[in-house]
Design a protein around this motif. Structure first.
Motif, PDB file in Angstrom:
ATOM      1  N   VAL A 121       0.846  -1.184   0.000  1.00 31.89           N
ATOM      2  CA  VAL A 121       0.000   0.000   0.000  1.00 31.89           C
ATOM      3  C   VAL A 121       0.885   1.237   0.000  1.00 31.89           C
ATOM      4  N   GLN A 122       0.389   2.311  -0.570  1.00 33.67           N
ATOM      5  CA  GLN A 122       1.138   3.564  -0.551  1.00 33.67           C
ATOM      6  C   GLN A 122       0.995   4.248   0.800  1.00 33.67           C
ATOM      7  N   ALA A 123       1.962   5.065   1.129  1.00 30.27           N
ATOM      8  CA  ALA A 123       1.903   5.836   2.366  1.00 30.27           C
ATOM      9  C   ALA A 123       0.604   6.642   2.406  1.00 30.27           C
ATOM     10  N   GLY A 124      -0.019   6.645   3.574  1.00 29.78           N
ATOM     11  CA  GLY A 124      -1.296   7.317   3.735  1.00 29.78           C
ATOM     12  C   GLY A 124      -2.487   6.413   3.522  1.00 29.78           C
ATOM     13  N   GLY A 125      -2.245   5.236   3.000  1.00 29.22           N
ATOM     14  CA  GLY A 125      -3.318   4.290   2.729  1.00 29.22           C
ATOM     15  C   GLY A 125      -3.714   3.489   3.954  1.00 29.22           C
ATOM     16  N   SER A 126      -4.629   2.545   3.718  1.00 27.65           N
ATOM     17  CA  SER A 126      -5.173   1.731   4.799  1.00 27.65           C
ATOM     18  C   SER A 126      -5.167   0.260   4.435  1.00 27.65           C
ATOM     19  N   LEU A 127      -5.080  -0.566   5.457  1.00 27.99           N
ATOM     20  CA  LEU A 127      -5.248  -2.006   5.326  1.00 27.99           C
ATOM     21  C   LEU A 127      -5.980  -2.503   6.562  1.00 27.99           C
ATOM     22  N   ARG A 128      -6.695  -3.605   6.400  1.00 28.58           N
ATOM     23  CA  ARG A 128      -7.290  -4.272   7.548  1.00 28.58           C
ATOM     24  C   ARG A 128      -6.786  -5.696   7.589  1.00 28.58           C
TER      25      ARG A 128
END
Length: 123
Positions: A12-19
């Protein structure tokens, strides 16, 4: 005994999200306190977040406070780690861990571990 399987990692790019999700086997999942740990190359495994057996108590590493949220669904035998505003420094293998009853902060106190899921944050 409980078996743990993590999922949800990725790039993921910086600033993004993951769960991240951690699915547990067994009928006594609600008896276990759960923790999310991470380990970056060349670094020690560190606690990211932990949650009591009921979900009523949570705790976070200072580096992720306000960005990560741990939760659990005892009916689904699953614990989650919602990660927002990701930073390159969050890049690591993330592990979930279980400890019967108690609410520990150190890795050595958790006897049950998943295989880990890689999270990579690009700048």
């Amino acid at each position: 005994q409980v078996q743990l399987v993590e999922s949800g990692g990725g790039l993921v790019q910086a600033g993004g999200s993951l769960r991240l999700s951690c699915a547990a086997s067994g009928r006594t999942f609600s008896s276990y306190a759960m923790g999310w740990f991470r380990q970056a190359p060349g670094k020690e495994r560190e606690l990211v977040a932990r949650i009591s057996w009921s979900g009523g108590i949570t705790d976070y590493a200072d580096s992720v406070k306000g960005r990560f949220t741990i939760s659990r669904d005892n009916a689904k035998n699953t614990v989650y780690l919602q990660m927002n505003s990701l930073e390159p420094e969050d890049t690591a293998v993330y592990y979930c861990a279980a400890a019967l009853g108690a609410y520990y902060s150190t890795a050595i106190d958790y006897p049950y571990w998943g295989q880990g899921t890689q999270v990579t944050v690009s700048s």
